[in-house]
Design a protein around this motif. Structure first.
Motif, PDB file in Angstrom:
ATOM      1  N   LEU A 313     -15.086 -14.345  -9.462  1.00 42.00           N
ATOM      2  CA  LEU A 313     -13.668 -15.040  -9.960  1.00 42.00           C
ATOM      3  C   LEU A 313     -13.215 -16.157  -9.292  1.00 42.00           C
ATOM      4  CD1 LEU A 313     -11.063 -14.875 -11.842  1.00 42.00           C
ATOM      5  CD2 LEU A 313     -10.276 -13.132 -10.205  1.00 42.00           C
ATOM      6  N   GLU A 314     -13.314 -16.089  -7.963  1.00 44.50           N
ATOM      7  CA  GLU A 314     -12.645 -17.383  -7.023  1.00 44.50           C
ATOM      8  C   GLU A 314     -13.453 -18.335  -7.195  1.00 44.50           C
ATOM      9  OE1 GLU A 314     -11.961 -15.868  -3.165  1.00 44.50           O
ATOM     10  OE2 GLU A 314     -10.464 -14.311  -3.813  1.00 44.50           O
ATOM     11  N   THR A 315     -14.780 -18.389  -7.269  1.00 49.62           N
ATOM     12  CA  THR A 315     -15.681 -19.289  -7.460  1.00 49.62           C
ATOM     13  C   THR A 315     -15.665 -19.928  -8.750  1.00 49.62           C
ATOM     14  OG1 THR A 315     -17.697 -18.159  -5.912  1.00 49.62           O
ATOM     15  CG2 THR A 315     -18.080 -20.129  -7.352  1.00 49.62           C
ATOM     16  N   TRP A 316     -15.507 -19.426  -9.886  1.00 52.91           N
ATOM     17  CA  TRP A 316     -15.299 -19.628 -11.211  1.00 52.91           C
ATOM     18  C   TRP A 316     -13.753 -20.633 -11.512  1.00 52.91           C
ATOM     19  CZ3 TRP A 316     -11.306 -18.861 -14.749  1.00 52.91           C
ATOM     20  CH2 TRP A 316     -11.410 -19.295 -15.984  1.00 52.91           C
ATOM     21  N   MET A 317     -12.744 -20.022 -10.834  1.00 51.92           N
ATOM     22  CA  MET A 317     -11.622 -20.594 -10.845  1.00 51.92           C
ATOM     23  C   MET A 317     -11.581 -22.059 -10.076  1.00 51.92           C
ATOM     24  SD  MET A 317      -8.529 -17.789  -9.927  1.00 51.92           S
ATOM     25  CE  MET A 317      -8.933 -17.541  -8.284  1.00 51.92           C
ATOM     26  N   ALA A 318     -12.498 -22.241  -9.165  1.00 51.57           N
ATOM     27  CA  ALA A 318     -12.349 -23.331  -8.536  1.00 51.57           C
ATOM     28  C   ALA A 318     -12.976 -24.574  -9.223  1.00 51.57           C
ATOM     29  CB  ALA A 318     -13.047 -23.274  -7.172  1.00 51.57           C
ATOM     30  N   THR A 319     -13.907 -24.142 -10.355  1.00 51.55           N
ATOM     31  CA  THR A 319     -14.565 -25.092 -11.249  1.00 51.55           C
ATOM     32  C   THR A 319     -13.499 -25.389 -12.459  1.00 51.55           C
ATOM     33  OG1 THR A 319     -15.388 -23.548 -12.802  1.00 51.55           O
ATOM     34  CG2 THR A 319     -16.701 -24.014 -10.832  1.00 51.55           C
TER      35      THR A 319
END
Length: 419
Positions: A313-319
């Protein structure tokens, strides 16, 4: 001056009043004491029973007692492994009116042992290495939280078995200090003190015949420096990855998890050359990821599942273009988490045929898909993406699972119910 008890818990003073404060600690009657192994200390230390608890009582000057009590409370708030402070007792006097030293009281750490008790039977080199690993992890945790120990040693540490490894806990904070951030010089001083102290303590054991003949005290003292340095570098270095190498981020997180650290926050800055990824590790308590995932998404998962999903989730949010931490105009994490459930999690799980899932719940399915994507990406040396992972997982992994009754008969979580 009257007897005064400063305690962290309102219930403690009543239980502590029954202890013989008018008697010097070294002369306390056996009826109040608990026979537990004690380490070496420059102060008089006794274990006593206070109500239903076993506490460690240490005689020390009032200024030092109050200061260490405050430091231990700070470490407790920072979730750093250390003994729990219970109280400070001042105003002690003997029956003849002679002033007695104040005491610092801490809660006994169940299942823990001082290092000398662990060496009563000759400890193998591999076990000593695990103790040093645990101490290195503790020292790094302290430094990440701005705590300069000042007297790191085996003697000032308690060890508790943790499956096949050991967990280390700070037991003496008398020489410590907390700052917003430690300088490299402060960290180097702590490490050098640890090296000298550990070598000296092992030499003392060697002189007493309690050290395995293959253990070189000086080399093992140096080992703490190397272990600490490798761990600190892994936790604090900044990494730059091309967009096509997203699985490298997963690899880095796995290494941190294997070292016993959870990634509580990631800062990802996009640049023309790639993504500059700075990991800010933070030691979190048990169940942290479960609570975080439940708060953000409404999903109730196991801790390891929750950790895996949160990392994704956190990696996706940064995109996302509207992801701007600290910007009041940016989307809140809860909004982005809802979008992730709707646009990423739910479609991905639904792409896996229900008849192939058996009794595996949706959080576990998604976790296994993330694992499978990482495996495929490592093999291809590029990020293959979730679609390819789902296709390969469905074709080559799920069909080989043992038969299980359908998910809806198990009463498990249904992705349709997620908000």
């Amino acid at each position: 001056m009257d007897l005064q008890i400063t305690a962290t818990d309102p219930e403690h003073p009543a239980a502590l009043l029954d202890l013989p404060w008018s008697i010097p600690l070294e002369d306390w009657p056996e009826e109040h004491l608990v026979a537990l192994p004690r380490g070496i200390s420059r102060h008089v230390v006794r274990f006593a029973r206070a109500g239903d608890e076993v506490v460690a009582v240490k005689e020390v000057g009032e200024w030092a007692a109050v200061r260490e009590y405050g430091l231990l409370r700070d470490l407790d708030r920072l979730a750093v492994p250390s003994v729990d402070p219970v109280a400070v007792v001042t105003g002690r006097t003997a029956a003849d009116g002679t002033p007695l030293e104040p005491v610092l009281i801490t809660r006994h750490l169940n299942g823990s042992l001082p290092y000398r008790s662990m060496f009563e039977t000759t400890m193998r080199p591999g076990t000593i290495s695990r103790l040093l690993d645990a101490l290195a992890v503790l020292l790094v945790r302290l430094h990440l939280n701005g705590f300069a120990w000042g007297d790191c040693s085996l003697s000032n540490t308690l060890f508790r078995r943790d499956a096949g490894a050991y967990a280390a806990y700070l037991v003496d904070a008398e020489t410590g200090q907390i700052q917003p951030r430690l300088s490299n010089g402060q960290r180097d001083y702590d490490i050098d003190v640890a090296r000298v102290n550990i070598a000296g303590e092992l030499l003392d054991l060697e002189a007493g015949g309690s050290l395995h003949p293959s253990v070189d005290p000086v080399l093992f003292g140096q080992a703490i420096v190397e272990r600490y340095g490798a761990l600190w570098h892994e936790l604090t270095r900044e990494s730059v990855y091309p967009l096509a190498k997203r699985h490298y981020i997963d690899r880095r997180i796995r290494r941190l998890n294997d070292l016993g650290f959870d990634v509580a926050e990631m800062q990802i800055q996009r640049s023309p050359e790639g993504d500059a990824v700075t990991f800010l590790p933070k030691v979190v308590d048990a169940g942290h990821h479960q609570r975080q995932l439940l708060r953000l998404t409404g999903m109730d998962a196991e801790e390891n599942q929750a950790r895996s999903l949160l990392n994704d989730l956190e990696t996706w949010m940064a995109t996302q273009d509207d992801y701007a931490p600290g910007d009041p105009l940016g989307a809140r994490p809860e909004v982005l988490a809802h979008r992730w459930v709707r646009d990423v999690f739910r479609p991905t799980v639904r792409a896996v045929p229900r008849e192939l899932r058996g009794s595996v719940d949706t959080a576990q399915i998604y976790h296994e898909l993330l694992e499978h994507r990482w495996y495929l990406s490592e093999r291809a040396q590029r990020d293959v993406g979730l679609e390819a992972a789902v296709e390969d997982y469905t074709a080559n992994v799920l069909p080989n699972r043992p038969e299980a009754k359908p998910l809806d008969e198990q009463g498990e979580l249904d992705e349709d119910s997620l908000t």
